[in-house]
Design a protein around this motif. Structure first.
Motif, PDB file in Angstrom:
ATOM      1  N   ASP A 167       0.819  -1.212   0.000  1.00 25.95           N
ATOM      2  CA  ASP A 167       0.000   0.000   0.000  1.00 25.95           C
ATOM      3  C   ASP A 167       0.852   1.261   0.000  1.00 25.95           C
ATOM      4  N   PHE A 168       2.009   1.225   0.691  1.00 26.77           N
ATOM      5  CA  PHE A 168       2.802   2.455   0.748  1.00 26.77           C
ATOM      6  C   PHE A 168       3.354   2.828  -0.623  1.00 26.77           C
ATOM      7  N   ILE A 169       3.527   1.856  -1.513  1.00 30.38           N
ATOM      8  CA  ILE A 169       3.958   2.175  -2.882  1.00 30.38           C
ATOM      9  C   ILE A 169       2.751   2.616  -3.697  1.00 30.38           C
ATOM     10  N   ALA A 188       2.796   9.849 -11.345  1.00 34.64           N
ATOM     11  CA  ALA A 188       3.405   9.222 -12.528  1.00 34.64           C
ATOM     12  C   ALA A 188       2.384   8.360 -13.253  1.00 34.64           C
ATOM     13  N   TYR A 189       1.612   7.593 -12.504  1.00 38.27           N
ATOM     14  CA  TYR A 189       0.582   6.747 -13.117  1.00 38.27           C
ATOM     15  C   TYR A 189      -0.417   7.600 -13.885  1.00 38.27           C
ATOM     16  N   ARG A 190      -0.886   8.658 -13.259  1.00 33.43           N
ATOM     17  CA  ARG A 190      -1.851   9.537 -13.928  1.00 33.43           C
ATOM     18  C   ARG A 190      -1.246  10.188 -15.161  1.00 33.43           C
ATOM     19  N   PHE A 191       0.010  10.637 -15.048  1.00 30.59           N
ATOM     20  CA  PHE A 191       0.666  11.277 -16.191  1.00 30.59           C
ATOM     21  C   PHE A 191       0.735  10.313 -17.364  1.00 30.59           C
TER      22      PHE A 191
END
Length: 178
Positions: free
Chosen positions: A123-125, A134-137
């Motif tokens: 979860d912390f990652i 980064a995922y959204r980008f």
């Protein structure tokens, strides 16, 4: 490894890295151009190629080794054609290192994809703000939208791109001849 045929293989490898990552394609025109350049090199400058016998053996061996994976649906036709053309350009001795390197890269990719899909990451990652940004980008960018549109529904691991990376490693390190 003869420098001219290796140079053709490097150019092909770079082109396929781009096209497979972007559109999940190994374009026939690029494969045909590289094969024709390799054959022309063999005919005009025999010392700048692997030699006709080794090139033909590499071409056929590449086809025979990967065609079964295409026939059972595990691999695209472009991957098989690319592997065969690389056999033509680099010779049969380069195929085993190419196959091993590309398959290891594809294995890491598949493992990461399965882990992400099954939420194996701690979860912390998963909740780490830079990771979320980064995922959204990556998934919401204009480039991502263009890539998805160019893929026309094609999915899967970019094995041709990994063969391209393997080609660069094999050519620049001399793995297959040392």
């Amino acid at each position: 490894m003869p420098p001219l045929s290796a140079s053709i293989a490097v150019i092909l490898g770079l082109q396929v890295i781009y096209t497979d990552l972007y559109a999940r394609r190994a374009p026939n025109r690029g494969l045909l151009a590289a094969a024709m350049a390799g054959i022309l090199t063999m005919l005009v400058l025999p010392s700048a190629s692997t030699g006709l016998a080794d090139a033909m053996a590499g071409l056929l061996l590449g086809l025979v080794l990967l065609l079964p994976f295409h026939l059972i649906g595990w691999m695209g036709a472009g991957d098989v054609k690319l592997f065969s053309v690389l056999g033509l350009l680099l010779g049969g001795s380069a195929l085993l290192p190419l196959w091993i390197i590309a398959s290891l890269l594809a294995g890491v990719h598949a493992t990461a994809w399965i882990a992400a899909k099954n939420r194996v990451f701690p979860d912390f990652i998963a909740n780490y703000p830079p990771a979320i940004r980064a995922y959204r980008f990556v998934n919401e960018s204009e480039l991502s939208r263009k890539m998805k549109a160019s893929r026309k529904g094609r999915r899967g691991i970019p094995y041709a791109a990994y063969l391209g990376v393997a080609t660069l490693l094999v050519v620049f390190t001399g793995i297959s001849h040392g």
